[in-house]
Write a protein that holds these residues in place. Structure first.
Motif: not given
Length: 168
Positions: A39-48
């Motif tokens: 929790p709180g970790q920076a991530v790249w999320a796939k955006d559809y």
């Protein structure tokens, strides 16, 4: 087969143990990686959104299952599988948006937006409807003829057109 001795001392349950060596070899061979996020970790999320796949920066809110995470992206919560997330080594993006009324006051511009600009912005959002330029042939009704052996139509250049009833 159960014997009276089994009632006194039951046989141990045969639980197959995980073969860690084979599992590690399989993961090395197929490039599988353990993906865990905190929790709180920076991530790249796939955006559809908008029919295109792209990556949007966010941060993990919580873990919902073994591989399902809730991700805070642009002030909304997305649910993503671990395979749809990538570690981000960049700090979370800061929003540099300045409210419009402050900009208008700073540069002493009128507060109202002209109607032409409103129409132009709406046209950009919706966009023109795209239509195909292909010429469509009218459909022909299949006339069922019991004496006809085939519904294949031979074309001029050697091709064969199959009717829907006679598809191989």
């Amino acid at each position: 087969m159960r014997l009276p001795m089994d009632a006194i001392r039951p046989s141990p349950k045969n639980h197959p143990k995980r073969n860690r060596t084979m599992e590690n070899q399989f993961n090395r061979h197929h490039g599988a990686r353990s993906r865990t996020f905190l929790p709180g970790q920076a991530v790249w999320a796939k955006d559809y959104r908008n029919g295109k796949e792209k990556w949007t920066q966010g941060h993990i809110v919580r873990r919902s299952g073994k591989v399902i995470y809730d991700v805070d992206v642009q002030s909304s919560i997305w649910v993503r599988h671990a395979n749809q997330l990538r570690h981000s080594y960049l700090p979370k993006r800061q929003s540099n948006d300045i409210p419009l009324n402050i900009l208008l006051d700073t540069f002493e511009l009128p507060q109202s937006v002209p109607a032409a600009c409103r129409k132009q912005n709406k046209a950009k959002k919706d966009g023109p409807t795209r239509r195909s330029q292909r010429r469509r042939k009218p459909t022909s009704v299949l006339q069922v003829d019991p004496q006809q052996t085939s519904y294949r139509h031979h074309l001029q250049r050697g091709g064969v057109r199959w009717s829907k009833r006679d598809n191989p």
